[in-house]
Design a protein around this motif. Structure first.
Motif, mmCIF file in Angstrom:
data_model
loop_
_atom_site.group_PDB
_atom_site.id
_atom_site.type_symbol
_atom_site.label_atom_id
_atom_site.label_comp_id
_atom_site.label_asym_id
_atom_site.label_seq_id
_atom_site.Cartn_x
_atom_site.Cartn_y
_atom_site.Cartn_z
ATOM 1 N N LEU A 190 17.607 -52.018 24.348
ATOM 2 C CA LEU A 190 17.287 -51.343 23.100
ATOM 3 C C LEU A 190 16.704 -52.330 22.103
ATOM 4 O O LEU A 190 17.235 -53.424 21.909
ATOM 5 C CB LEU A 190 18.539 -50.677 22.511
ATOM 6 N N TRP A 191 15.638 -51.919 21.465
ATOM 7 C CA TRP A 191 14.886 -52.754 20.528
ATOM 8 C C TRP A 191 15.796 -53.323 19.444
ATOM 9 O O TRP A 191 16.440 -52.585 18.707
ATOM 10 C CB TRP A 191 13.760 -51.913 19.928
ATOM 11 N N MET A 192 15.886 -54.657 19.380
ATOM 12 C CA MET A 192 16.640 -55.387 18.359
ATOM 13 C C MET A 192 18.154 -55.174 18.436
ATOM 14 O O MET A 192 18.877 -55.573 17.525
ATOM 15 C CB MET A 192 16.151 -55.023 16.942
ATOM 16 N N LEU A 193 18.642 -54.579 19.502
ATOM 17 C CA LEU A 193 20.081 -54.302 19.584
ATOM 18 C C LEU A 193 20.771 -55.007 20.745
ATOM 19 O O LEU A 193 21.909 -55.429 20.628
ATOM 20 C CB LEU A 193 20.324 -52.789 19.723
ATOM 21 N N GLY A 194 20.110 -55.105 21.889
ATOM 22 C CA GLY A 194 20.757 -55.661 23.067
ATOM 23 C C GLY A 194 20.573 -54.746 24.244
ATOM 24 O O GLY A 194 19.569 -54.041 24.349
ATOM 25 N N GLY A 195 21.564 -54.718 25.120
ATOM 26 C CA GLY A 195 21.428 -53.880 26.290
ATOM 27 C C GLY A 195 22.668 -53.854 27.151
ATOM 28 O O GLY A 195 23.732 -54.333 26.758
ATOM 29 N N GLU A 196 22.507 -53.310 28.353
ATOM 30 C CA GLU A 196 23.623 -53.138 29.274
ATOM 31 C C GLU A 196 23.100 -52.969 30.687
ATOM 32 O O GLU A 196 21.931 -52.633 30.908
ATOM 33 C CB GLU A 196 24.441 -51.904 28.886
ATOM 34 N N VAL A 197 23.970 -53.186 31.652
ATOM 35 C CA VAL A 197 23.679 -52.898 33.052
ATOM 36 C C VAL A 197 24.910 -52.244 33.654
ATOM 37 O O VAL A 197 26.038 -52.460 33.195
ATOM 38 C CB VAL A 197 23.311 -54.170 33.854
ATOM 39 N N HIS A 198 24.691 -51.406 34.667
ATOM 40 C CA HIS A 198 25.834 -50.852 35.378
ATOM 41 C C HIS A 198 25.463 -50.484 36.810
ATOM 42 O O HIS A 198 24.292 -50.325 37.148
ATOM 43 C CB HIS A 198 26.471 -49.674 34.632
ATOM 44 N N ALA A 199 26.478 -50.373 37.637
ATOM 45 C CA ALA A 199 26.282 -50.000 39.035
ATOM 46 C C ALA A 199 27.561 -49.341 39.532
ATOM 47 O O ALA A 199 28.664 -49.688 39.092
ATOM 48 C CB ALA A 199 25.946 -51.220 39.887
ATOM 49 N N GLY A 200 27.396 -48.386 40.419
ATOM 50 C CA GLY A 200 28.578 -47.697 40.922
ATOM 51 C C GLY A 200 28.223 -46.619 41.910
ATOM 52 O O GLY A 200 27.107 -46.585 42.461
ATOM 53 N N VAL A 201 29.147 -45.710 42.105
ATOM 54 C CA VAL A 201 29.005 -44.709 43.156
ATOM 55 C C VAL A 201 29.440 -43.340 42.648
ATOM 56 O O VAL A 201 30.342 -43.235 41.802
ATOM 57 C CB VAL A 201 29.833 -45.118 44.399
ATOM 58 N N GLY A 202 28.785 -42.307 43.139
ATOM 59 C CA GLY A 202 29.164 -40.934 42.822
ATOM 60 C C GLY A 202 29.310 -40.127 44.102
ATOM 61 O O GLY A 202 28.674 -40.431 45.121
ATOM 62 N N TYR A 203 30.135 -39.090 44.036
ATOM 63 C CA TYR A 203 30.329 -38.226 45.199
ATOM 64 C C TYR A 203 30.318 -36.775 44.745
ATOM 65 O O TYR A 203 31.013 -36.404 43.787
ATOM 66 C CB TYR A 203 31.657 -38.539 45.903
ATOM 67 N N THR A 204 29.507 -35.968 45.397
ATOM 68 C CA THR A 204 29.412 -34.542 45.062
ATOM 69 C C THR A 204 30.569 -33.807 45.713
ATOM 70 O O THR A 204 30.611 -33.639 46.944
ATOM 71 C CB THR A 204 28.065 -33.973 45.530
ATOM 72 N N ILE A 205 31.512 -33.381 44.877
ATOM 73 C CA ILE A 205 32.725 -32.715 45.363
ATOM 74 C C ILE A 205 32.404 -31.309 45.848
ATOM 75 O O ILE A 205 32.870 -30.872 46.909
ATOM 76 C CB ILE A 205 33.779 -32.661 44.241
ATOM 77 N N LEU A 206 31.621 -30.587 45.053
ATOM 78 C CA LEU A 206 31.239 -29.218 45.385
ATOM 79 C C LEU A 206 29.729 -29.152 45.450
ATOM 80 O O LEU A 206 29.031 -29.665 44.584
ATOM 81 C CB LEU A 206 31.765 -28.231 44.359
ATOM 82 N N ASN A 207 29.214 -28.472 46.463
ATOM 83 C CA ASN A 207 27.759 -28.356 46.605
ATOM 84 C C ASN A 207 27.454 -27.054 47.337
ATOM 85 O O ASN A 207 27.885 -26.851 48.459
ATOM 86 C CB ASN A 207 27.207 -29.543 47.374
ATOM 87 N N LYS A 208 26.721 -26.152 46.663
ATOM 88 C CA LYS A 208 26.378 -24.901 47.316
ATOM 89 C C LYS A 208 24.985 -24.459 46.914
ATOM 90 O O LYS A 208 24.408 -24.972 45.968
ATOM 91 C CB LYS A 208 27.396 -23.810 46.973
#
Length: 209
Positions: A191-209
């Motif tokens: 973000l301009w003049m503010l800083g930033g962040e990074v992230h990583a992870g995993v998701g799982y679709t519990i319900l899918n139809k």
């Protein structure tokens, strides 16, 4: 973090503090589908403004859902809610003193439309907390062998700081879909003049139809 501090952050003209929502939707939009996905991310952030500075790591958990309307020109309606738990001053509310645990909630609703097929290109419009309004561009990479999207690349924008720059790219992410239900995501924000962040992870679709 004091209430006045996060109010100042939310009112910044750069489009506010980003804290990437976890996007597990593919660029491809299939009519008549619905899903519910749970996810967890590790996150590092570093932000500062006018003497206020915060740096830390945390874990963000999120629940997201989507529902698709229509068959000919399908449109996804989606929503999510999550919480960043961290050991820093970044939080709308805190717990304990040594160490202090801070909690930063997030959530949003939006719509997604597929603009181009093969390759799939889609656009999301969302209203969120804390980012308020944003656009996200999605591009999907398909596998011919398994006939589905296996990689989704996204660019998220927020309101710009001046009139001649109404929106600015603020976040990028990539989501790999090893199976239709399993999603592995990594992303970053600047973000301009503010800083930033990074992230990583995993998701799982519990319900899918």
């Amino acid at each position: 973090m004091k209430v006045v501090e996060w109010i100042v952050i939310l009112l910044l003209p750069t489009g506010l503090i980003a804290f990437l929502p976890q996007t597990f939707q593919t660029a491809e939009v299939e009519g008549g589908s619905a899903s519910l996905t749970a996810s967890t991310m590790g996150e590092y952030f570093n932000y500062g403004f006018m003497g206020w500075y915060v740096e830390g790591t945390g874990v963000r958990s999120q629940i997201s859902c989507h529902y698709t309307f229509g068959k000919v020109a399908p449109l996804i309606v989606f929503g999510y809610a999550g919480m960043l738990v961290n050991q820093s001053d970044l939080g709308l509310f805190d717990w304990g003193d040594d160490p202090k645990i801070s909690f930063w909630p997030s959530g949003g609703i939006g719509v997604q439309a597929e603009l181009v097929e093969k390759p799939s290109l889609a656009l999301q419009f969302s209203a969120e907390f804390p980012t308020l309004l944003s656009l996200t561009f999605l591009a999907g990479i398909n596998s011919r062998q398994i006939n589905r999207e296996i990689v989704t690349i996204g660019i998220k924008t927020t309101p710009g700081p001046v009139d001649f720059l109404p929106i600015i790219p603020s976040s990028v992410f990539i989501t790999v879909h090893p199976t239709p239900r399993l999603h592995i995501l990594a992303g970053g924000t600047a973000l301009w003049m503010l800083g930033g962040e990074v992230h990583a992870g995993v998701g799982y679709t519990i319900l899918n139809k």
